[in-house]
Design a protein around this motif. Structure first.
Motif, PDB file in Angstrom:
ATOM      1  N   UNK A   1       0.843  -1.195   0.000  1.00 51.09           N
ATOM      2  CA  UNK A   1       0.000   0.000   0.000  1.00 51.09           C
ATOM      3  C   UNK A   1       0.876   1.242   0.000  1.00 51.09           C
ATOM      4  N   UNK A   2       1.751   1.330   0.961  1.00 52.97           N
ATOM      5  CA  UNK A   2       2.748   2.396   1.037  1.00 52.97           C
ATOM      6  C   UNK A   2       4.035   1.756   1.532  1.00 52.97           C
ATOM      7  N   UNK A   3       5.139   2.057   0.859  1.00 54.86           N
ATOM      8  CA  UNK A   3       6.425   1.527   1.326  1.00 54.86           C
ATOM      9  C   UNK A   3       6.947   2.383   2.461  1.00 54.86           C
ATOM     10  N   UNK A   4       6.359   2.179   3.643  1.00 50.97           N
ATOM     11  CA  UNK A   4       6.684   3.056   4.770  1.00 50.97           C
ATOM     12  C   UNK A   4       8.142   2.911   5.201  1.00 50.97           C
ATOM     13  N   UNK A   5       8.737   4.020   5.579  1.00 51.31           N
ATOM     14  CA  UNK A   5      10.017   4.007   6.287  1.00 51.31           C
ATOM     15  C   UNK A   5      10.028   5.226   7.205  1.00 51.31           C
ATOM     16  N   UNK A   6      11.099   5.348   7.974  1.00 51.87           N
ATOM     17  CA  UNK A   6      11.136   6.423   8.969  1.00 51.87           C
ATOM     18  C   UNK A   6      10.998   7.799   8.346  1.00 51.87           C
ATOM     19  N   UNK A   7      11.660   7.994   7.218  1.00 48.97           N
ATOM     20  CA  UNK A   7      11.606   9.312   6.596  1.00 48.97           C
ATOM     21  C   UNK A   7      10.197   9.649   6.117  1.00 48.97           C
ATOM     22  N   UNK A   8       9.548   8.634   5.511  1.00 45.81           N
ATOM     23  CA  UNK A   8       8.181   8.892   5.022  1.00 45.81           C
ATOM     24  C   UNK A   8       7.242   9.237   6.174  1.00 45.81           C
ATOM     25  N   UNK A   9       7.436   8.537   7.293  1.00 44.95           N
ATOM     26  CA  UNK A   9       6.571   8.824   8.449  1.00 44.95           C
ATOM     27  C   UNK A   9       6.799  10.260   8.931  1.00 44.95           C
ATOM     28  N   UNK A  10       8.080  10.641   8.997  1.00 41.11           N
ATOM     29  CA  UNK A  10       8.390  12.002   9.442  1.00 41.11           C
ATOM     30  C   UNK A  10       7.829  13.019   8.450  1.00 41.11           C
ATOM     31  N   UNK A  11       7.987  12.717   7.168  1.00 41.53           N
ATOM     32  CA  UNK A  11       7.500  13.605   6.100  1.00 41.53           C
ATOM     33  C   UNK A  11       5.984  13.814   6.238  1.00 41.53           C
ATOM     34  N   UNK A  12       5.270  12.690   6.366  1.00 42.96           N
ATOM     35  CA  UNK A  12       3.810  12.790   6.491  1.00 42.96           C
ATOM     36  C   UNK A  12       3.413  13.467   7.797  1.00 42.96           C
ATOM     37  N   UNK A  13       4.221  13.246   8.822  1.00 42.50           N
ATOM     38  CA  UNK A  13       3.936  13.912  10.099  1.00 42.50           C
ATOM     39  C   UNK A  13       4.030  15.422   9.969  1.00 42.50           C
ATOM     40  N   UNK A  14       5.082  15.877   9.298  1.00 47.97           N
ATOM     41  CA  UNK A  14       5.234  17.328   9.087  1.00 47.97           C
ATOM     42  C   UNK A  14       4.066  17.852   8.244  1.00 47.97           C
TER      43      UNK A  14
END
Lengths: 73, 351, 245
Positions: free
Chosen positions: B7-20
């Motif tokens: 669905x989404x290739x989640x990683x730490x950066x993506x989580x931080x990106x979406x959080x911002x």
């Protein structure tokens, strides 16, 4: 724009999307193997359904073997 | 892409990106609604739905402006490259906020009537023959449809099924959507009382987006003008030692696509510069763990044959190379994608 | 040069130097979002003093007249004799049995008020058990006038929507006009701030038909004649004397 023209526009759009939903459901259930060799989990199938409904003429063309295979690595 | 999709290739950066991204949207909405409520005289506050309509419209437009600035910014400074990486999540968020705006408008301004709300959307303002009085809602509907198409096809599945060129072409529709939205704001909110704020937002944003694209375009055009010298089909890529280890120089042939010429230790390779994923500039990437890595989304290719490592299946064209008098020469004819070529060795480094 | 950090999105976390930059960029973006949102929210115009308290049910008595727009003439509201326009909960006119017109009636619903203007979203209309016909009295002719401003749908401007004027509200105003709701005219600058508007009628004192719809919510100049009836001013204007600015 008259109301009849506006109604025709929305009716046409609804018809297009309606056909697309049927075609899209058919594709996610039976046709994905012809589009990609990759495994497509159920959640991804649901995610791509709106796109299948919107782009069904292109998807059907791909299923029929038409389209731009040169783009496909 | 031949591996399984997720669905989404989640990683730490993506989580931080979406959080911002989510924090930015939440703060924007809170600030817009709060300031709108507090700045009105007591008892004269706008209705909550109309405040939400304004806030969501402004948020969607501002978000799309940011999205469109990221591409040229990344061309102008590599520091902006990380912001491009997860841009499609911004795009989907932009569509969802725009959908909220459109849904509330249809409900509030076009609902509560015997006339079908969607018909009303197109006919309630009949002044299609006027510029200033044009029914700006129609422009918003058209833009929303484009944003929907882009959001619906944002998953990598679509890149494979439609092909990178078709997919890219479809997603270039974002510029049409943005143009429609600038007109939507200018012919709508900008014409009301205190419309200067809406006009300023749309005007400054459009100038910013255009300016950055022109600046990035000029830089690319300058690179194209400095086409590599050619002799008997061989293009001069300059001294071998000037190519940084693990990196590339980008060659612009007199005709055809750019070529990325990589050095890995004593070995020289040349591959097509455009990534098969979204056309990212491979020549601005690096060789990491033996693979060329695209700076946009991290797609990998083996430098010797241009193939993505298994299980992935992307391939780019390779080019023959040789070294004459310390200079790297690249033959302008591309080999079919995936063709393995032995690297050219730099004599000084080898010895 | 080769030692410069290189961002690879799928790696867990960006290089250290980029992490600082990205944190700063993220914090800057969030703070910028707040500043932009607050700025845009603060300059949004206030809609004016219209109110529609949908939780406050009232009953008003008076006499119902169907023309020029369905209204109840009443003295119940505390401003002396006033018309209360009767509308449905949405954007369409309502119909009252002829037996209930020109005679005493009690109307229940919720009031939409702006200044001394009043309208009622009707829930029920009943015969008044103690009927006494309320009459408007003679109309006052206040003479010719040339005015610039905006043609509004009265329901939204009275308080059903806040704001209920301007280009972004044009489609809604057109829908209300198409639905047969009363139209009003507010002079420029009074759309948001003003408490008073003029009821807009054709030159013979009747409600306009759909031919007025293209003009609603646009800046217009009108040349007409002003009358006062039951404490409410009206401007009567021929369609050809409505000029878009």
């Amino acid at each position: 724009m008259s109301a009849s023209v506006a109604e025709a526009i929305w009716l046409g759009l609804a018809l297009y999307v309606g056909i697309g939903l049927v075609a899209g459901l058919g594709t996610v259930m039976f046709g994905l193997g012809r589009l990609t060799a990759a495994d497509v989990p159920v959640r991804v199938r649901l995610l791509i359904l709106p796109g299948l409904a919107a782009l069904w003429p292109f998807v059907l063309a791909r299923l029929a073997g038409l389209g731009a295979p040169e783009d496909r690595a | 892409m031949a591996a399984g999709y997720s669905l989404v290739g989640w990683n730490g950066f993506k989580r931080a990106y979406d959080g911002v991204m989510l924090a930015g949207l939440a703060v924007f909405f809170a600030a817009h609604l709060g300031a709108g409520w507090m700045s009105a005289p007591a008892g004269q506050q706008p209705s909550e739905i109309q405040m939400l309509i304004r806030a969501s419209g402004a948020a969607a437009f501002s978000l799309l402006t940011i999205i469109l600035c990221l591409g040229p910014l990344a061309r102008l400074t590599p520091r902006a490259l990380p912001l491009v990486y997860n841009r499609r999540h911004l795009g989907v968020a932009c569509f969802l906020v725009a959908l909220l705006h459109g849904g509330l408008v249809v409900l509030w301004y076009h609902g509560f009537s015997e006339m079908n709300a969607f018909v009303s959307l197109l006919v309630s303002n009949p002044r299609y023959d006027s510029f200033g009085g044009f029914p700006f809602e129609s422009l918003g509907v058209a833009a929303l449809l484009i944003l929907f198409l882009m959001a619906a096809t944002s998953h990598d599945f679509w890149n494979t099924v439609l092909g990178p060129r078709f997919w890219k072409g479809l997603h270039m529709g974002v510029y049409a959507a943005y143009g429609l939205l600038v007109a939507h704001v200018m012919l709508g909110a900008a014409q009301g009382e205190a419309g200067f704020a809406a006009a300023a937002l749309a005007g400054v944003s459009a100038l910013l987006v255009s300016g950055l694209h022109i600046a990035a375009g000029q830089r690319e055009a300058a690179r194209d003008r400095a086409a590599a010298a050619e002799a008997e089909g061989w293009l001069d890529a300059g001294p071998a030692q000037e190519i940084p280890d693990g990196r590339a120089v980008i060659l612009t042939p007199p005709e055809g696509e750019r070529i990325a010429v990589f050095r890995e230790g004593a070995k020289i390779y040349a591959v097509a510069n455009a990534c098969r994923h979204q056309g990212g500039p491979l020549g601005e990437g690096r060789i990491l763990d033996g693979c060329i890595v695209c700076p946009w989304h991290g797609y990998q290719y083996r430098p010797e044959d241009g193939c993505s490592p298994p299980p992935f299946t992307e391939k780019v064209a390779t080019f023959r190379t040789r070294i004459r008098e310390g200079r790297v020469l690249v033959h302008r004819l591309a080999q079919p994608p995936g063709t393995e070529l032995a690297p050219t060795l730099i004599p000084e480094v080898v010895s | 040069m080769a030692q410069e950090p290189f961002f690879v999105g799928w790696q867990e976390g960006p290089p250290q130097i980029s992490r600082r930059q990205l944190l700063a960029a993220g914090a800057g973006l969030v703070a910028g979002s707040g500043a932009l949102g607050a700025g845009l929210g603060a300059v949004s115009p206030a809609p004016g003093p219209g109110v529609w308290d949908q939780g406050k049910k009232v009953a008003v008595t008076g006499t119902i007249y169907p023309e020029p727009y369905l209204h109840l003439l009443t003295e119940d509201l505390g401003y002396g004799l006033r018309p209360v326009f009767l509308v449905g909960p949405g954007k369409d006119r309502i119909h009252v049995r002829p037996a209930l017109t020109f005679t005493g009636a009690a109307v229940t619903g919720t009031l939409i008020e702006r200044g001394e203007h009043a309208m009622m979203a009707v829930e029920g209309v009943y015969p008044d058990p103690a009927p006494g016909r309320v009459r408007a009295g003679p109309e006052k002719d206040l003479g010719d006038a040339v005015l610039t401003g905006e043609i509004l749908d009265a329901k939204c401007w009275f308080g059903a929507m806040r704001p209920g004027h301007g280009k972004t509200h044009k489609a809604c105003a057109a829908l209300c006009a198409r639905g047969g709701l009363p139209l009003a005219f507010a002079e420029t600058g009074r759309c948001a701030n003003g408490k008073a508007a003029l009821l807009l009628l054709d030159e013979r004192g009747r409600a306009f038909g759909p031919q007025i719809i293209p003009f609603v919510a646009d800046a217009v100049m009108i040349r007409g004649r002003i009358f006062e009836v039951a404490g409410l001013r009206q401007v009567r204007v021929a369609l050809e004397d409505v000029v878009r600015l």
